[in-house]
Write a protein that holds these residues in place. Structure first.
Motif, PDB file in Angstrom:
ATOM      1  N   ASN A  10       0.820  -0.868   0.233  1.00 61.22           N
ATOM      2  CA  ASN A  10      -0.028   0.225   0.099  1.00 61.22           C
ATOM      3  C   ASN A  10       1.016   1.423  -0.080  1.00 61.22           C
ATOM      4  OD1 ASN A  10      -2.449  -1.386  -0.039  1.00 61.22           O
ATOM      5  ND2 ASN A  10      -2.721  -1.239   2.171  1.00 61.22           N
ATOM      6  N   TYR A  13       2.129   2.195  -3.248  1.00 60.77           N
ATOM      7  CA  TYR A  13       1.212   2.282  -3.990  1.00 60.77           C
ATOM      8  C   TYR A  13       0.960   3.882  -4.208  1.00 60.77           C
ATOM      9  CZ  TYR A  13      -0.428  -2.022  -6.152  1.00 60.77           C
ATOM     10  OH  TYR A  13      -0.718  -3.578  -6.798  1.00 60.77           O
ATOM     11  N   PHE A  14       0.393   3.719  -3.165  1.00 63.95           N
ATOM     12  CA  PHE A  14       0.264   5.811  -2.042  1.00 63.95           C
ATOM     13  C   PHE A  14       1.927   6.629  -3.015  1.00 63.95           C
ATOM     14  CE2 PHE A  14       1.527   8.859   0.739  1.00 63.95           C
ATOM     15  CZ  PHE A  14       0.309   9.471  -0.063  1.00 63.95           C
ATOM     16  N   VAL A  17       1.345   6.226  -6.888  1.00 65.83           N
ATOM     17  CA  VAL A  17       0.056   7.468  -7.085  1.00 65.83           C
ATOM     18  C   VAL A  17       0.876   9.085  -6.515  1.00 65.83           C
ATOM     19  CG1 VAL A  17      -2.647   7.840  -6.755  1.00 65.83           C
ATOM     20  CG2 VAL A  17      -1.520   6.218  -7.437  1.00 65.83           C
ATOM     21  N   VAL A  18       0.903   8.634  -5.989  1.00 67.75           N
ATOM     22  CA  VAL A  18       1.746  10.490  -5.774  1.00 67.75           C
ATOM     23  C   VAL A  18       2.884  11.179  -7.131  1.00 67.75           C
ATOM     24  CG1 VAL A  18       3.398  12.214  -4.307  1.00 67.75           C
ATOM     25  CG2 VAL A  18       1.114  10.882  -3.571  1.00 67.75           C
ATOM     26  N   GLU A  54      -7.529  -3.444  -2.785  1.00 68.03           N
ATOM     27  CA  GLU A  54      -6.105  -2.110  -2.478  1.00 68.03           C
ATOM     28  C   GLU A  54      -5.727  -1.173  -3.368  1.00 68.03           C
ATOM     29  OE1 GLU A  54      -4.136  -5.928  -2.489  1.00 68.03           O
ATOM     30  OE2 GLU A  54      -5.881  -5.434  -1.316  1.00 68.03           O
ATOM     31  N   VAL A  55      -5.464  -1.622  -4.998  1.00 66.41           N
ATOM     32  CA  VAL A  55      -5.504  -0.714  -5.982  1.00 66.41           C
ATOM     33  C   VAL A  55      -6.203   0.618  -6.704  1.00 66.41           C
ATOM     34  CG1 VAL A  55      -5.915  -2.058  -7.485  1.00 66.41           C
ATOM     35  CG2 VAL A  55      -2.834  -0.237  -7.615  1.00 66.41           C
ATOM     36  N   TYR A  57      -8.306   1.970  -4.046  1.00 69.73           N
ATOM     37  CA  TYR A  57      -8.351   3.350  -3.519  1.00 69.73           C
ATOM     38  C   TYR A  57      -7.229   4.410  -3.987  1.00 69.73           C
ATOM     39  CZ  TYR A  57     -10.794  -0.112  -0.084  1.00 69.73           C
ATOM     40  OH  TYR A  57     -11.638  -0.883   0.342  1.00 69.73           O
ATOM     41  N   PHE A  58      -6.154   3.987  -4.119  1.00 71.12           N
ATOM     42  CA  PHE A  58      -4.933   4.588  -4.950  1.00 71.12           C
ATOM     43  C   PHE A  58      -5.600   4.874  -6.648  1.00 71.12           C
ATOM     44  CE2 PHE A  58      -3.349   2.427  -1.767  1.00 71.12           C
ATOM     45  CZ  PHE A  58      -2.831   2.921  -0.971  1.00 71.12           C
ATOM     46  N   LEU A  59      -5.797   4.389  -7.010  1.00 65.99           N
ATOM     47  CA  LEU A  59      -6.560   5.017  -8.240  1.00 65.99           C
ATOM     48  C   LEU A  59      -6.856   5.602  -8.681  1.00 65.99           C
ATOM     49  CD1 LEU A  59      -5.520   1.637 -10.467  1.00 65.99           C
ATOM     50  CD2 LEU A  59      -4.182   3.358 -10.783  1.00 65.99           C
ATOM     51  N   PRO A  61      -8.472   8.085  -6.737  1.00 62.00           N
ATOM     52  CA  PRO A  61      -8.379   9.564  -6.519  1.00 62.00           C
ATOM     53  C   PRO A  61      -7.392   9.905  -7.814  1.00 62.00           C
ATOM     54  CG  PRO A  61      -8.009   8.361  -4.638  1.00 62.00           C
ATOM     55  CD  PRO A  61      -8.496   7.839  -5.461  1.00 62.00           C
ATOM     56  N   PHE A  62      -6.244   8.978  -8.959  1.00 64.93           N
ATOM     57  CA  PHE A  62      -6.005   9.752  -9.777  1.00 64.93           C
ATOM     58  C   PHE A  62      -6.838   9.911 -10.732  1.00 64.93           C
ATOM     59  CE2 PHE A  62      -4.157   8.501 -14.096  1.00 64.93           C
ATOM     60  CZ  PHE A  62      -2.551   8.717 -13.657  1.00 64.93           C
TER      61      PHE A  62
END
Length: 155
Positions: A10, A13-14, A17-18, A54-55, A57-59, A61-62
């Protein structure tokens, strides 16, 4: 003691994504840089097929930032992916199976399918949507080369 590998994944991935959000901001400044829509579509598709949520959750917002920075309708990309993953992808997998050789086809589909989806979306709402430009071909070619290069390195 063993470290929790889920937390490490996680965190990875965070930061990815940033970095991608910073990259998308740079694509607004430099138009020749591909926005990585096809790559993110393929990444989301692979995780969807593996039932790894779980990915997302980051994609998500992207994708929302991508839509906002490019002036696209709110949640249109997520709606396109939901329709694609539930309708188009199972039929494609039924006929052709699961192979990494189709990744360039999915990148082309991500761009052309999304803009076709926007056209249909615009017809229903009677709103003008962004048109496909010649840069789209450049973006598709760059992302196909990028994905094949990384697949060659990682496999």
């Amino acid at each position: 003691m063993r470290r929790n590998s889920t937390n490490q994944k996680n965190i990875k991935y965070f930061f990815l994504v940033v970095a991608l959000i910073v990259y998308v901001a740079l694509t607004d400044i430099f138009y020749f840089l591909p926005p990585l829509l096809g790559v993110m579509y393929v990444l989301a598709q692979e995780n969807y097929e593996e039932h790894s949520v779980e990915v997302f959750y980051f994609l998500v917002p992207f994708f929302l930032y991508f839509e906002a920075s490019k002036g696209l309708p709110f949640l249109s990309l997520i709606l396109f992916m939901a329709v694609s993953f539930e309708v188009v992808l199972p039929k494609f997998r039924k006929f052709f199976g699961s192979s990494k050789i189709f990744i360039p086809l999915f990148i082309v589909y991500a761009y052309l399918g999304y803009f076709a989806f926007l056209e249909i979306f615009g017809l229903f709402l009677e709103v003008d949507m962004p048109q496909i430009s010649w840069l789209m071909g450049w973006y598709i070619a760059c992302e196909i080369i990028l994905v094949w290069f990384f697949m060659w390195i990682l496999l």
